[in-house]
Design a protein around this motif. Structure first.
Motif, short mmCIF file in Angstrom:
data_model
loop_
_atom_site.label_atom_id
_atom_site.label_comp_id
_atom_site.label_asym_id
_atom_site.label_seq_id
_atom_site.Cartn_x
_atom_site.Cartn_y
_atom_site.Cartn_z
N SER A 8 0.82 -1.22 0.00
CA SER A 8 0.00 0.00 0.00
C SER A 8 0.85 1.27 0.00
O SER A 8 0.36 2.35 -0.32
N GLN A 9 2.13 1.13 0.34
CA GLN A 9 3.02 2.29 0.37
C GLN A 9 3.64 2.58 -1.00
O GLN A 9 4.31 3.60 -1.18
N VAL A 10 3.41 1.67 -1.96
CA VAL A 10 3.98 1.86 -3.30
C VAL A 10 3.21 2.95 -4.03
O VAL A 10 1.98 2.90 -4.14
N GLU A 11 3.93 3.92 -4.55
CA GLU A 11 3.32 5.03 -5.27
C GLU A 11 2.57 4.52 -6.50
O GLU A 11 3.08 3.70 -7.27
N ILE A 16 -5.69 -2.78 -3.55
CA ILE A 16 -5.04 -4.05 -3.24
C ILE A 16 -6.15 -5.03 -2.89
O ILE A 16 -6.91 -4.81 -1.95
N ARG A 17 -6.22 -6.11 -3.66
CA ARG A 17 -7.28 -7.10 -3.42
C ARG A 17 -6.65 -8.40 -2.92
O ARG A 17 -5.88 -9.04 -3.63
N PHE A 18 -6.97 -8.76 -1.69
CA PHE A 18 -6.46 -10.01 -1.11
C PHE A 18 -7.55 -11.06 -1.26
O PHE A 18 -8.66 -10.90 -0.75
N LYS A 29 -5.09 -9.72 12.76
CA LYS A 29 -4.33 -8.60 12.19
C LYS A 29 -4.70 -8.37 10.74
O LYS A 29 -4.79 -7.22 10.28
N LEU A 30 -4.93 -9.45 10.00
CA LEU A 30 -5.29 -9.31 8.59
C LEU A 30 -6.67 -8.68 8.44
O LEU A 30 -6.89 -7.83 7.56
N ILE A 31 -7.60 -9.07 9.29
CA ILE A 31 -8.93 -8.45 9.26
C ILE A 31 -8.81 -6.95 9.51
O ILE A 31 -9.43 -6.12 8.83
N ASP A 32 -7.99 -6.58 10.49
CA ASP A 32 -7.82 -5.17 10.82
C ASP A 32 -7.20 -4.38 9.66
O ASP A 32 -7.59 -3.24 9.40
N VAL A 33 -6.23 -4.98 8.97
CA VAL A 33 -5.59 -4.30 7.85
C VAL A 33 -6.59 -4.06 6.73
O VAL A 33 -6.67 -2.97 6.16
N VAL A 34 -7.38 -5.08 6.40
CA VAL A 34 -8.39 -4.92 5.35
C VAL A 34 -9.39 -3.84 5.76
O VAL A 34 -9.83 -3.03 4.94
N ALA A 35 -9.74 -3.82 7.03
CA ALA A 35 -10.72 -2.84 7.52
C ALA A 35 -10.18 -1.42 7.51
O ALA A 35 -10.91 -0.48 7.16
N GLN A 36 -8.91 -1.25 7.85
CA GLN A 36 -8.38 0.08 8.12
C GLN A 36 -7.55 0.68 6.99
O GLN A 36 -7.46 1.91 6.88
N ASN A 37 -6.95 -0.15 6.15
CA ASN A 37 -6.11 0.39 5.08
C ASN A 37 -7.00 0.85 3.92
O ASN A 37 -7.73 0.04 3.35
N PRO A 38 -6.97 2.12 3.57
CA PRO A 38 -7.88 2.62 2.53
C PRO A 38 -7.64 2.02 1.15
O PRO A 38 -8.53 2.05 0.30
N LYS A 39 -6.45 1.47 0.92
CA LYS A 39 -6.17 0.86 -0.38
C LYS A 39 -6.60 -0.61 -0.44
O LYS A 39 -6.66 -1.19 -1.53
N ALA A 40 -6.87 -1.21 0.69
CA ALA A 40 -7.29 -2.61 0.73
C ALA A 40 -8.76 -2.70 0.35
O ALA A 40 -9.62 -2.08 0.99
#
Length: 223
Positions: A8-11, A16-18, A29-40
């Motif tokens: 997600s830090q890549v310009e 990003i679709r997991f 942790k993975l649930i939290d990342v999908v929930a919180q990262n705006p690019k996920a």
């Protein structure tokens, strides 16, 4: 989870679709990342395969119906507007009608947005082909897949109807089947078609949904 954060830090990467994790490999942790990262993307493809515990054991899936449902509830609680899709196999060796009904029950309970559904077919060199006879009659497999598909179509249509009037950011993939039509996908991986507005593959377009089918959102580009 860490990889998604790094990507997600890549310009230039906006989505990003997991996809297709094994249900037992989806930590907090993975649930939290999908929930919180705006690019996920708020879309998870979570393979069910079957809704009966005995059949799941034969498939070596290592989770039960109740564990799968608990994971779904946890995801939906933590990830607002989550789009869930799945895979299902009917007619696995020795599967009974009552056990198939357990699969239908899970489908009704979860209400997946979409599903890839298949009749079991024997594949050489697999554990299933070595251990279990392909003993569910073909006509029974056909009956089960027909009932499953019919149910899922109704669920998918209801889910899509809830999007009427919604404006989605759509990533254009190319031309639609109809003349003068573009096709793309929203964050939830749903197919969206709309009149050609000059956008091209890779462009993002805001599209308001005015019509739906069980498989497609149909709309018009808006400013």
């Amino acid at each position: 989870a860490d990889l998604i954060e790094l990507v997600s830090q890549v310009e230039g990467i906006r989505r990003i679709r997991f996809t297709s994790p094994h249900p037992k490999d989806f930590p907090e942790k993975l649930i939290d990342v999908v929930a919180q990262n705006p690019k996920a993307c708020k879309h998870i493809h979570l393979p069910l395969q079957a809704g009966n515990d005995r059949v799941l054991q034969l498939m070596n899936r290592t989770y039960s119906q109740s564990e799968f449902l608990a994971l779904v509830e946890k995801m939906r609680t933590r990830i607002p507007n989550l789009v869930l899709t799945t895979d299902v196999i009917v007619g696995f060796p020795t599967e009974t009608e009552a056990e198939f009904q357990d699969t239908l029950k899970v489908m009704r309970t979860v209400e997946f947005d979409a599903a890839f559904m298949f009749k079991y077919s024997e594949r050489q060199h697999t554990i299933a082909s070595r251990k279990y006879p392909d003993d569910v009659p073909e006509e029974e497999k056909t009956s089960r897949i027909t009932r499953l598909v019919d149910l899922q179509k109704k669920i998918a249509l209801k889910k899509n109807q809830a999007h009427l009037g919604t404006v989605f950011e759509v990533l254009v993939e190319g031309r639609g089947k109809k003349e003068g039509q573009l096709l793309g996908r929203n964050d939830g991986n749903k197919i969206v078609v709309f009149p050609d507005n000059g956008a091209g593959p890779g462009d993002f377009v805001q599209v308001r949904i005015d019509e739906v089918t069980s498989n497609t959102l149909i709309g018009v580009a808006v400013d």
